[in-house]
Write a protein that holds these residues in place. Sequence first.
Motif, short mmCIF file in Angstrom:
data_model
loop_
_atom_site.label_atom_id
_atom_site.label_comp_id
_atom_site.label_asym_id
_atom_site.label_seq_id
_atom_site.Cartn_x
_atom_site.Cartn_y
_atom_site.Cartn_z
N PHE A 187 -42.38 180.60 92.17
CA PHE A 187 -42.61 181.78 91.35
C PHE A 187 -43.43 181.41 90.12
N ASP A 188 -44.24 182.39 89.66
CA ASP A 188 -45.05 182.15 88.46
C ASP A 188 -45.19 183.47 87.74
N PHE A 189 -44.90 183.70 86.52
CA PHE A 189 -44.12 182.86 85.64
C PHE A 189 -43.37 183.77 84.67
N ASP A 236 -38.51 176.52 89.20
CA ASP A 236 -37.64 176.96 88.09
C ASP A 236 -38.25 178.04 87.20
N ARG A 237 -39.32 178.71 87.67
CA ARG A 237 -40.03 179.60 86.74
C ARG A 237 -39.49 181.02 86.67
N LEU A 238 -38.39 181.29 87.34
CA LEU A 238 -37.72 182.57 87.05
C LEU A 238 -37.06 182.47 85.69
N LEU A 259 -44.77 178.96 99.56
CA LEU A 259 -45.45 180.19 99.17
C LEU A 259 -45.32 180.39 97.67
N TYR A 260 -46.44 180.66 97.04
CA TYR A 260 -46.47 181.01 95.60
C TYR A 260 -46.49 182.52 95.52
N TYR A 261 -45.73 183.07 94.59
CA TYR A 261 -45.75 184.52 94.39
C TYR A 261 -45.71 184.80 92.89
N SER A 320 -43.61 170.99 85.93
CA SER A 320 -44.50 170.98 84.76
C SER A 320 -45.93 171.14 85.24
N GLU A 321 -46.79 171.47 84.29
CA GLU A 321 -48.15 171.84 84.67
C GLU A 321 -49.15 171.02 83.87
N GLN A 322 -50.15 170.46 84.52
CA GLN A 322 -51.21 169.66 83.90
C GLN A 322 -50.61 168.60 82.96
N SER A 373 -44.73 167.51 89.11
CA SER A 373 -45.85 167.74 88.21
C SER A 373 -46.96 168.41 89.03
N TRP A 374 -47.49 169.49 88.47
CA TRP A 374 -48.49 170.27 89.21
C TRP A 374 -49.80 170.23 88.45
N PHE A 375 -50.82 169.68 89.05
CA PHE A 375 -52.12 169.73 88.36
C PHE A 375 -53.29 169.83 89.32
N SER A 418 -59.76 173.29 87.00
CA SER A 418 -59.59 174.71 87.35
C SER A 418 -58.59 174.89 88.48
N TRP A 419 -57.80 175.95 88.39
CA TRP A 419 -56.87 176.29 89.48
C TRP A 419 -57.63 177.01 90.59
N CYS A 420 -58.62 177.82 90.15
CA CYS A 420 -59.39 178.60 91.11
C CYS A 420 -60.78 177.99 91.24
N LYS A 430 -49.78 185.98 96.33
CA LYS A 430 -50.21 187.04 95.40
C LYS A 430 -50.31 186.39 94.04
N HIS A 431 -51.47 186.49 93.40
CA HIS A 431 -51.57 185.97 92.03
C HIS A 431 -51.40 187.12 91.04
N HIS A 432 -51.68 186.86 89.75
CA HIS A 432 -51.38 187.88 88.74
C HIS A 432 -52.17 189.18 88.95
N ASP A 433 -53.33 189.08 89.62
CA ASP A 433 -54.14 190.30 89.84
C ASP A 433 -53.49 191.25 90.85
N LEU A 450 -52.93 175.59 96.88
CA LEU A 450 -54.23 176.28 96.97
C LEU A 450 -54.18 177.57 96.19
N HIS A 451 -55.15 177.79 95.33
CA HIS A 451 -55.34 179.07 94.66
C HIS A 451 -56.49 179.78 95.38
N PHE A 452 -56.20 180.94 95.93
CA PHE A 452 -57.21 181.65 96.71
C PHE A 452 -56.92 183.15 96.61
N GLY A 480 -62.34 181.66 87.19
CA GLY A 480 -60.93 181.50 86.85
C GLY A 480 -60.09 182.60 87.46
N GLU A 481 -58.85 182.25 87.83
CA GLU A 481 -57.96 183.23 88.47
C GLU A 481 -57.48 184.27 87.47
N TRP A 482 -57.77 184.02 86.19
CA TRP A 482 -57.41 184.99 85.14
C TRP A 482 -58.61 185.89 84.78
N VAL A 483 -59.67 185.85 85.61
CA VAL A 483 -60.92 186.52 85.22
C VAL A 483 -60.71 188.00 84.88
C1 GLC Z 1 -51.22 178.32 85.05
C2 GLC Z 1 -52.34 179.28 85.35
C3 GLC Z 1 -52.01 180.07 86.57
C4 GLC Z 1 -51.72 179.14 87.71
C5 GLC Z 1 -50.59 178.25 87.32
C6 GLC Z 1 -50.16 177.22 88.30
O1 GLC Z 1 -50.08 178.97 84.61
O2 GLC Z 1 -52.55 180.09 84.26
O3 GLC Z 1 -53.04 180.91 86.89
O4 GLC Z 1 -51.43 179.85 88.85
O5 GLC Z 1 -50.94 177.56 86.16
O6 GLC Z 1 -49.04 176.58 87.78
#
Ligand code: GLC
Length: 462
Positions: A189-191, A221-223, A126-128, A243-245, A264-266, A271-273, A83-86, A24-26, A35-38
């Motif tokens: 972890f991201d990223f 593995d994203r450290l 937990l995603y951080y 991996s992503e999408q 695999s994460w998609f 949209s993630w958010c 906690k996301h990038h913001d 969940l992206h929230f 978008g979570e990058w807004v």
């Molecule tokens: C991408 C997105 C990021 C999201 C992540 C999930 O890197 O840019 O916002 O949290 O994917 O893997």
Amino acid sequence: MKNSKHKTSDRMQWFQEARFGISLHFGLYTIPARGEWVRSSERMTVDEYQKYFDSFNPDKDCCREWAKLAKKAGAKYCVLTTKHHDGFCLFDTKLSEYSSINSPAKRDIVKEYVEACREEGLKVGLYYSLVDWHHPDYPAFGDRQHPLRHDPDSKERDKNCVWEKYLEYMHGQVMELMSNYGKIDLMVFDFSYWDFIGEKWNASELVRKIRKLQPDILINDRLGCEAIKEANPPAYVGDYDQSEQDIPREPVKNKKGENIPWESWFTVNNSWCFDPNDRNFKTPSNIIRALVNCVSKGGNLLLNMSPDAKGHINRPTVELLENVGAWLDKNGESIYGCRIADFAKPEWGRFTQKGNILYAHLFEQVVGHVNLPGMRGAVKDGRLLANGTEVIICDYWNPGIQTFDSPDDIFFNIGKPTAFTFPLPDRSDTVIRVELTDEKEKKMLKEEYQEDFKTSIRRVPF
Ligand code: GLC
């Protein structure tokens, strides 16, 4: 490590059996819903973004709604963006004011989420975000993603950034997450990017501290970036490749050629958010087949859904996940605990396997009976997994007249005559549960066939 309880393969076991998770992206970005990058894409300052903080107040019990839906979808674990990038924290932190506790919500969303997952019997992830656009010691100028990357003032501000202070903050928050919520099963972890990677995050130390508090935890593995595939990876690379999408073409291997755990994460749409305008939802079939695809290559699927600003999941997502859940309800045996099969991918779909049970996933309506390449003698019995109906294991329907690919091939069909074509009962994926023979039975069945063939009994097509 010395204690065998904490060996990688032991702690990976639940994950490799679970096969399917929901993320969940929230956060504050859920309110503009662009978008979570807004903050970055629209280059907002902290002040411009503040209105979302000032109105962040999801409905009570939203976490319960998420966990119940994840359970209904057939997922075995969840991952939430703490906690996301913001930089906004959904948890009670002593290290920052920028958290849901100080927003109008006045709640520790992570606490509610962890409890809700546990109530539903889901493993807790937990995603951080390693990246932080809010922290004063995280450099901004020229960083390819920071909202203030082009702001000349950032250049001045960056001069006063003390990276060690950011590391202390980041490590401190991770320790809070590891200490305040009981057993955590998964840390995402991201990223990492540019030179913000590995020991720049003080990653070995971070992982050491995490494992001290949560010895059984799994870490993505994203450290690092791809370092998990090294022959001798550093300890911070974590436990699995993510991996992503995208779904890898082949099972993921390290440089020594060994299969490694992967996920695999998609997203359910693109949209993630949460984005009310993104109606590009994948179909239940897409998801079911993607899940089978992952499992057939020894991987997991982490599917992301995004609550709206009030914390609710929209109708298309609910319907999609319920459909996936209904399929898993009947066919989950072919997913959970399954691994790469001993037989190569068939033309019409995929195989998964658990012990001496092979699951044939039929994606394609074939013409006539279905070919099991090279499997003569290997099959003892076949049933439709969804309802237990016997399927007919047979030879090529017309061997005396026409030739077929190999005498070691056998066939099955869900009805008779075996040369006929019957519509598949499940257009997404009809699963046949195939019981495999042991070596002795295999030999016997092969010999029987040789005898039959000589006396031509099997030339009678039905
Ligand atoms: C991408 C997105 C990021 C999201 C992540 C999930 O890197 O840019 O916002 O949290 O994917 O893997």
